[in-house]
Design an enzyme around this catalytic site. Structure first.
Site, PDB file in Angstrom:
ATOM      1  CG  ASP A  25      36.724  21.776  47.771  1.00 44.80           C
ATOM      2  OD1 ASP A  25      36.367  21.853  46.755  1.00 44.80           O
ATOM      3  OD2 ASP A  25      38.053  21.748  48.165  1.00 44.80           O
ATOM      4  CE  LYS A  42      40.576  23.242  48.429  1.00 44.56           C
ATOM      5  NZ  LYS A  42      39.893  23.624  47.269  1.00 44.56           N
ATOM      6  CE1 TYR A  78      43.654  37.246  51.229  1.00 43.01           C
ATOM      7  CE2 TYR A  78      42.629  35.001  51.051  1.00 43.01           C
ATOM      8  CZ  TYR A  78      43.693  35.933  50.990  1.00 43.01           C
ATOM      9  OH  TYR A  78      44.682  35.166  50.354  1.00 43.01           O
ATOM     10  NE  ARG A  82      27.931  36.686  55.048  1.00 41.87           N
ATOM     11  CZ  ARG A  82      28.729  37.777  55.521  1.00 41.87           C
ATOM     12  NH1 ARG A  82      28.795  38.152  56.553  1.00 41.87           N
ATOM     13  NH2 ARG A  82      29.705  38.100  54.275  1.00 41.87           N
ATOM     14  CB  THR A 139      38.920  32.982  58.675  1.00 36.51           C
ATOM     15  OG1 THR A 139      37.795  31.972  58.578  1.00 36.51           O
ATOM     16  CG2 THR A 139      39.183  33.702  59.780  1.00 36.51           C
ATOM     17  NE  ARG A 188      27.952  42.677  53.459  1.00 36.30           N
ATOM     18  CZ  ARG A 188      28.841  41.792  53.949  1.00 36.30           C
ATOM     19  NH1 ARG A 188      29.054  40.671  53.682  1.00 36.30           N
ATOM     20  NH2 ARG A 188      29.765  42.471  54.680  1.00 36.30           N
ATOM     21  CD  GLU A 222      30.651  45.378  58.885  1.00 35.96           C
ATOM     22  OE1 GLU A 222      31.718  45.639  58.898  1.00 35.96           O
ATOM     23  OE2 GLU A 222      30.173  44.458  58.808  1.00 35.96           O
TER      24      GLU A 222
END
Length: 540
Positions: A207, A39, A49, A370, A47, A276, A118
């Site tokens: 989408d 698009k 960012y 995640r 990806t 998270r 992390e």
């Protein structure tokens, strides 16, 4: 419909991020004719960012079992362990292939690849590039492969027939087009634009979820939207917001409130490096208790902050904050959809010839939440497998012979975003979820597709229709899950419930109703199905 352009290929890939480009390269190397529809431009992807890095088993002091264990713990009982192990085991080979393509990762003084830790990880296994620009380096390396991409082209419908996928109807600056193909891979990224604040790019409008539902495929676990706990807060800021990578806390930064008190003390054994969902809830509860709209990340003790995190430093400075000397204001924002199009670990859906990979897919890796930096890992591993799996469709006759118009339902995205932000964010309740659905329904109107309008206007309406359908499915799933699990928190049901420890799949029926079913796993052999009473959703 007037068709302005036409093509015929072996595989159409919708989306130009890590999963889509990896699949395209794999399929091309196997001799398939590939076309990527994107698009936006070459870097308009989630990806691009991604900051933290790629979670991949370290050669020393780590193991596949350890990575699997951390992933399953973060997934709060809904990970499919076999899928987790399969994808984790593929990590090292996938990263090696990316390195062979030219991706450059950060190295330490000893010449070895640098690794950080992390939230939710028991060891330092996150490899990174450019300090905090891993996604940009992955995107650069894959873009450099010279794969065939049609930029500014959006898929409107995946057309299916007796033998499965037959092709794609799309719109670009050149008008409406048709691509005849037996295989389509959805690699569209996430649904962050359901919310007023998100780390996702503007094109993340759900989408892929909508295209899959319209094509007859199932989605699962859509109620589990991960809110990144530390997104840069600025008064009045909306749209895509810069995230402050979890790696900042991995290097020693701490979360404090406006009174200087720890936000996560006593909440979880890993404190600021808890999963998270735990950290986001702790921040949301502290903000509510103090009647404020943000907390702070204190990174002043992180040695060499600007060198280690140049992207974050630039974002902070642009907002008038010097992270070396000042506290960084942060708040949770929509970040990652843990569920998505129901697939196996090779990207196959229940519709022959339709595949999905990356954030848009639900492989069983993430469960209810995640684990940090497992996203790029999944995109690389499953993207490659999906590209290889498309070989099985070579030779299947695929052609779109008729070009009928159809009707979609859409509400204005501002209405959707406000309803979802107010009632389907970090903490939810049944009344709010019902209210959000009622408001979206009240603002919904029918849109004929395609029409002889400008491509830009048409794209906006299609995106709004995708957001509307995705919102309805998410709200339906969230209302049905009367418990708190992972990154889905119900205020009136604060604890997990044993008999709800299963994933829920949703399909769109021909009459527009939604059908819910339990995703079978090792402990459940029978599928329990029930139908909602909503008569108006999706294609008419």
């Amino acid at each position: 419909m007037t068709v302005s352009w036409e093509a015929e290929v072996d595989l159409v890939i919708i989306g130009g991020g890590v999963a889509g480009l990896t699949a395209a390269r794999t399929a091309s190397l196997r001799g398939l004719r590939v076309l990527i529809l994107s698009k936006g431009g070459p870097t308009d992807t989630s990806t691009q960012y991604a900051q933290g890095g790629i979670a991949v088993v370290a050669p020393q002091g780590d193991s596949v079992d350890s990575h699997v264990r951390d992933t399953v713990e973060a997934g709060a009982g809904l990970c499919e362990v076999d899928a987790v192990r399969s994808i984790v085991e593929g990590g090292q080979a996938a990263v090696a292939a990316l390195t062979d393509l030219g991706a450059v990762f950060d190295h330490g003084r000893d010449g070895q690849i640098s690794r950080t830790r992390e939230g939710g990880h028991s060891t330092r296994r996150i490899i990174h590039a450019g300090g905090d620009a891993t996604g940009a380096e992955v995107q650069r390396a894959l873009n450099a492969a010279g794969l065939p991409v049609m930029f500014g082209a959006a898929a409107l419908q995946v057309v299916t027939g007796r033998d499965g996928v037959q092709g794609v109807v799309a719109v670009s600056d050149n008008g409406f087009g048709v691509v005849h193909t037996p295989s389509v891979l959805l690699a569209t990224g996430g649904l962050g634009q359901l919310y007023a604040l998100s780390t996702n790019p503007p094109g993340a409008t759900g989408d892929g979820v909508a295209l899959a539902l319209w094509a007859g495929a199932a989605v699962a676990d859509l109620e589990f939207v991960q809110f990144h706990p530390t997104v840069l807060y600025t008064p009045g800021g909306v749209g895509r917001r810069p995230l402050i990578s979890e790696a900042v806390r991995g290097e020693g930064a701490v979360l404090v409130d406006s009174q200087g008190n720890s936000v996560t003390a006593g909440v979880h054994p890993r404190g600021d490096l808890a999963p998270r969902d735990v950290v986001s809830r702790a921040i949301a509860e502290r903000m509510r208790a103090l009647d404020t709209d943000h907390v702070f990340l204190d990174a002043r003790a992180v040695d060499g902050f600007a060198r280690r995190f140049p992207t974050i430093t630039a974002s902070c400075l642009a907002a008038g904050i010097d992270p070396v000397t000042q506290l960084i204001p942060v708040a949770p924002a929509a970040h990652y959809q843990c569920g998505g199009v129901l697939t196996d670990t090779h990207g196959r859906t229940g519709v022959a010839g339709l595949y999905a990979a990356g954030e848009v897919a639900r492989t069983g890796l993430h469960g209810a939440n995640r684990l940090a930096s497992n996203s790029l890992l999944e995109g690389l591993v499953v993207g490659e497998r999906a590209g290889a799996a498309a070989v099985e469709r070579v030779g299947v006759r695929a052609r779109i012979d008729e070009f009928p118009s159809w009707t979609l339902e859409r509400a204005d995205r501002a209405v959707v975003q406000q309803a979802m932000t107010e009632h389907a964010s970090v903490v939810r309740d049944g009344a709010g979820l019902a209210g959000a659905m009622k408001r979206i329904d009240a603002e919904t109107s029918e849109v004929p597709v395609p029409r002889a309008d400008s491509a830009a206007r048409h794209l906006r309406e299609i995106e709004d229709a995708a957001l509307t359908l995705t919102a309805r499915v998410l709200l339906t799933a969230a209302a049905a899950r009367t418990e708190s699990r992972g990154c889905h928190t119900r205020a009136e049901y604060p604890n997990p419930v044993d008999d709800r420890q299963h994933s829920t799949a949703i399909r769109l029926l021909p009459d527009g109703a939604l059908e819910m079913s339990t995703v079978p796993d090792d402990s459940r052999e029978e599928e329990a199905t029930r139908r909602t009473s909503r008569p108006r959703t999706g294609v008419q």
